[in-house]
Design an enzyme around this catalytic site. Structure first.
Site, PDB file in Angstrom:
ATOM      1  N   SER A   1       0.933  -0.828   0.124  1.00  0.00           N
ATOM      2  CA  SER A   1       0.596   0.336   0.003  1.00  0.00           C
ATOM      3  C   SER A   1       1.199   1.394   0.107  1.00  0.00           C
ATOM      4  O   SER A   1       1.151   1.887  -0.773  1.00  0.00           O
ATOM      5  CB  SER A   1      -0.961  -0.132   1.301  1.00  0.00           C
ATOM      6  OG  SER A   1      -2.046   1.171   0.921  1.00  0.00           O
TER       7      SER A   1
ATOM      8  N   ASP B   1      -8.833  -5.204  -6.118  1.00  0.00           N
ATOM      9  CA  ASP B   1      -8.684  -4.168  -4.605  1.00  0.00           C
ATOM     10  C   ASP B   1      -9.507  -3.117  -4.495  1.00  0.00           C
ATOM     11  O   ASP B   1      -9.719  -2.362  -5.237  1.00  0.00           O
ATOM     12  CB  ASP B   1      -7.396  -3.057  -5.448  1.00  0.00           C
ATOM     13  CG  ASP B   1      -6.251  -2.477  -3.561  1.00  0.00           C
ATOM     14  OD1 ASP B   1      -7.263  -2.244  -3.184  1.00  0.00           O
ATOM     15  OD2 ASP B   1      -5.427  -2.111  -3.592  1.00  0.00           O
TER      16      ASP B   1
ATOM     17  N   HIS C   1      -7.175  -5.183  -1.277  1.00  0.00           N
ATOM     18  CA  HIS C   1      -6.216  -5.233  -1.155  1.00  0.00           C
ATOM     19  C   HIS C   1      -5.134  -5.739  -0.520  1.00  0.00           C
ATOM     20  O   HIS C   1      -4.206  -5.710  -0.224  1.00  0.00           O
ATOM     21  CB  HIS C   1      -6.612  -3.639  -0.366  1.00  0.00           C
ATOM     22  CG  HIS C   1      -5.476  -2.532  -0.263  1.00  0.00           C
ATOM     23  ND1 HIS C   1      -5.052  -2.174  -1.178  1.00  0.00           N
ATOM     24  CD2 HIS C   1      -4.531  -2.274   1.055  1.00  0.00           C
ATOM     25  CE1 HIS C   1      -4.015  -1.280  -0.709  1.00  0.00           C
ATOM     26  NE2 HIS C   1      -3.947  -1.208   0.884  1.00  0.00           N
TER      27      HIS C   1
END
Length: 808
Positions: A662, A735, A769
């Site tokens: 991330s 995601d 994610h």
């Protein structure tokens, strides 16, 4: 649905190749660690007589992850059972009687058990849970006296937004049910009825880059279909009644006395720009028969909320019941229109309103900062918390609800862990609600106990009159031990969780003033092959004097005489308002070596020196914006950890890789684009072009139009032509994190490819994610291991000069 896509740039030949191959398995040193048995979770009953042992489910398979999923309104829904998709479950339940530590089985549990939302009744005599079958969700009950489970109702549970909650009498449960006799949802027409039109007539409505939003009228119909529920009141002895029907019940909270329900119901019109939690909502109080007692407020579509870390809605918010009263509402309301940029001496006010809600609400307190939360105590004591993110400010007031008299308890910088007083302890009252544990006008505080020596958790007692604190207990090296709960405050007995580098966390009872430990659990080490791994918390400085830390892991049996090792640095940048706070030691050198699916510690078993949680602080003191100097601070922090590792003799500075997930992926790409410190990088599920998140990201409050140069300079996409070190991209196809659309990686990869860089782009089907399927995670570890072995441990290039070369 896309197939697995692997794009590998073969720079030696000036061409690119696409591979389509099956899921791979990493070397067994890594795979066996991932597949190690999971330590159970535990839950103590409110009366502290029982310990519930919860066996956790393993990773789902890719087949399970590929089952139908509806992505609408910011939600991810399993359309087959009216529940959330991508859930993990409890697959085994046992209880331990704390009086004699005997472990007991529970009879008649569903087979296979797929439990979630497990909770004790307030009187500790029952345990409720949801059983998640493929085609429906059921509400089950365990009788603690007989240790027998049974299904409580034939109604199917709607757990998309609903679920269930206990009433204070422990005899009734309120739950959201799938409406009966529902017709199948109409299929989406192949032929549209017209264009999709959105319009804004001069109103400011900034929004972040949300995922999984409504897109068309069929999505709206599906949202209605899967989120609506009947609200049912069930007596555990058998009787049940309908409280409301076919409503989108986002909240249904019984009053502490169990006679009223605080109801929150989503209304139309919906939005295609924001998720469901920002849709219009009606807040009201109803009785147990569903009759309206009082409409509290109507909250409109919240698409207008200003940008900024302290921005909020202008309407009343955070409605709840006062925990220590039978039926008193409490909420907060902004006095600055919710706009943090507006000048205001008072930002928020907190109000209470007693049943039967005649007359006006009463102001409890006015706050110069933004309301955060309340810890209720008794008639004379409540603690009200306020925060202001930009200044890292937290203030706690002790207020007398009867008179309104207040005084400041704590006024602190919440970045300053060394002076964190901890959190006030709570216990269940006669309504089963958690309130401050107050005895003889004293309260208890427990916290991390951060210090230059690392975290040393503590238990304090504080006098509410003098605010003087006395230490009751504190963790001592070489263990990391945290306070969990009191067993008996009069006797001073309490539970802790205790661990060390080589000992799995286990639970113990202690007594204030005594060093005696009595074990409650004896969970085994899940990965004994890591027992001889050496862990050390490193402390070192950046060139500008900012103090940094990292957790260093060295392979079993390694000796410095064996020579320096290849290294792997894993990090996640964080913003700070002061260098002192940024330099504080985080964590403990004595914690157990825990493995998560996405961490870097696996590679210590592959012969690497692993630097986990390496500090990458981005500091902006006073009026300075931290991101104005993001790149030089980031590069300086990275250089510091590599230089220090090399100075210890354990790290070969010419063979170091860097990685992150991330915002850590964003960091990785920037480090490769702006320095020559690392041989290669691994960037998972990141965002690389900040112009695609124009209304802010992370702690950045300014919009793209206010600070275009910052957005440009922080975007590694802008420097794709400078990025020559090999970089591995991995991204979940689905995601759903705000800002990290897969197109971020796709476009950045193409930019690097277009400039002849060395890169690989892996798309994981169905993954979000964070990755879930076992096949996906094993393959991710295989990709990472292959990349590190190829470009870091065994590089084909000549060693580089370790001097930092800033690529501007």
């Amino acid at each position: 649905m896309k197939k697995i896509l692997y794009l590998l740039i073969l720079t030696a030949y000036g061409a690119f190749a696409q591979e389509n191959l099956g899921y791979q398995r990493p070397p067994e040193e890594i795979a066996k660690l991932l597949e190690a048995p999971l330590t159970p979770f535990v839950s103590f009953s409110p009366d502290k007589q029982w310990l519930l042992l919860l066996d956790r489910s393993d990773f789902p398979t890719i087949e399970q992850l590929s089952r139908p999923e509806l992505r609408i309104g910011g939600l991810r829904i399993n359309p087959q059972n009216f529940g959330p998709s991508r859930s993990s479950y409890t697959i085994g339940l046992k209880v331990k009687r704390l009086s004699d530590n005997e472990e007991l089985a529970i009879k008649n549990l569903p087979d296979p058990l797929l439990a979630s939302s497990i909770s004790y009744s307030p009187d500790s005599k029952k345990i409720a849970f949801l059983q998640n079958n493929p085609d429906k969700i059921e509400l089950w009950l365990i009788d603690v006296a007989t240790l027998t489970a049974s299904k409580l109702t034939e109604r199917k549970i709607n757990n998309v937004m609903g679920g269930y909650t206990w009433l204070s009498d422990s005899q009734q449960i309120l739950f959201a049910a799938v409406p009966e006799n529902m017709k199948p949802l109409a299929e989406k027409s192949r032929v549209p009825s017209g264009p999709i039109v959105e319009e804004n007539l001069g109103k400011k409505a900034p929004s972040r880059t949300y995922q999984d939003l409504l897109k068309n009228p069929h999505d709206e119909a599906a949202f209605d279909y899967y989120t609506q529920s009947d609200l049912i009141l069930k007596n555990i002895s058998g009787a049940e009644k309908v409280v409301n029907t076919k409503s989108i019940n986002t909240g249904f909270t019984p009053s502490p006395d169990g006679k009223l329900i605080l109801s929150e119901i989503i209304q139309k019109p919906y939005s295609y720009l924001v998720p469901a939690y920002l849709f219009p909502t009606t807040v009201s109080v109803i009785d147990l028969n569903g009759k309206l007692v009082k409409e509290i407020t109507k909250i409109p579509l919240l698409d207008y909320i200003p940008t900024g870390n302290n921005a909020t809605q202008k309407e009343p918010r955070a409605h709840n019941w006062r925990a220590d009263k039978p039926a008193t509402l409490v909420w907060a309301q902004a006095q600055d229109g919710g706009d943090p940029k507006a000048k205001a001496d008072i930002r928020d006010k907190v109000f209470t309103w007693d049943y039967p809600f005649s007359g006006g609400a009463k102001e409890l307190i006015s706050l110069p900062l933004r309301y955060s939360r309340i810890a209720w105590g008794n008639d004379n004591v409540a603690w009200v918390y306020e925060r202001w993110t930009n200044e890292r400010k937290e203030r706690v007031y002790q207020v007398n609800p009867a008179t309104g008299v207040k005084k400041v308890v704590f006024d602190r910088n919440y970045e300053d862990g060394y002076n964190d007083p901890g959190n006030v302890l709570t216990s269940a009252n006669q309504y089963g609600r958690n309130v401050m544990l107050i005895q003889n006008n004293t309260v208890y505080l427990t916290g991390a106990g951060s210090s230059p020596a690392g975290d040393l958790p503590f238990l304090d007692k504080m006098d509410l009159n003098t605010m003087r604190k006395t230490r009751q207990w504190q963790c001592a090296a070489p263990y990391y031990e945290t306070f969990i709960t009191f067993i008996d405050t009069k006797k001073g007995t309490f539970v802790t969780s205790r661990e060390s580098n080589t000992e799995n966390p286990n639970y113990y009872t202690r007594t204030v003033g005594s060093t005696k430990l009595t074990p409650i659990t004896s969970f085994a080490h899940p990965y004994p092959q890591l027992k001889d791994v050496k862990k050390q918390v490193l402390k070192y400085k950046r060139a500008d004097g900012v103090e940094l830390t990292a957790d260093l892991y060295l392979p079993p049996g390694y000796k410095k005489e064996d020579g320096p090792l290849p290294g792997f640095v894993w990090a996640y940048p964080r913003e700070f308002k002061s260098a002192d706070a940024a330099g504080q030691v985080k964590g403990s050198p004595y914690t157990f070596t825990r493995l998560s699916w996405g961490g870097p510690i696996y590679w210590v078993m592959r012969g690497y020196a692993v630097f986990d949680n390496a500090s990458m602080p981005i500091v902006g003191e006073g009026d300075k914006e931290s991101n104005d100097t993001y790149i030089p601070q980031l590069v300086a922090s990275a250089k510091a950890v590599v230089d220090y590792g090399a100075s210890l003799g354990v790290l070969d500075p010419n063979r170091v890789g860097v990685g992150g997930h991330s915002y850590g992926a964003f960091m990785t790409a920037n480090l490769l684009a702006h320095s020559d410190i690392f041989k290669a990088g691994i960037a998972r599920s990141g965002a690389y072009n900040r112009t695609l998140t124009p209304f802010g990201f992370q702690a950045e409050e300014r919009t793209y139009w206010q600070a275009p140069e910052v957005y440009y300079q922080m975007s590694p996409f802008s420097y794709a032509d400078k990025l020559k070190e090999p970089i591995l991209f991995i991204h979940g196809e689905a995601d759903n994190n705000s800002g990290t659309f897969p197109i971020q990686t796709e476009r950045f990869y193409n930019a690097i490819k277009g400039h002849g860089g060395t890169s690989r782009y892996v798309v994981l089907p169905y993954e979000s994610h964070g990755y879930a399927a076992k096949e996906s995670i094993l393959h991710t570890l295989w990709e990472m291991d292959t990349w590190l072995e190829t470009y870091v441990k065994n590089p084909k290039e000549k060693p580089k000069d370790t001097k930092v070369n800033m690529k501007y």
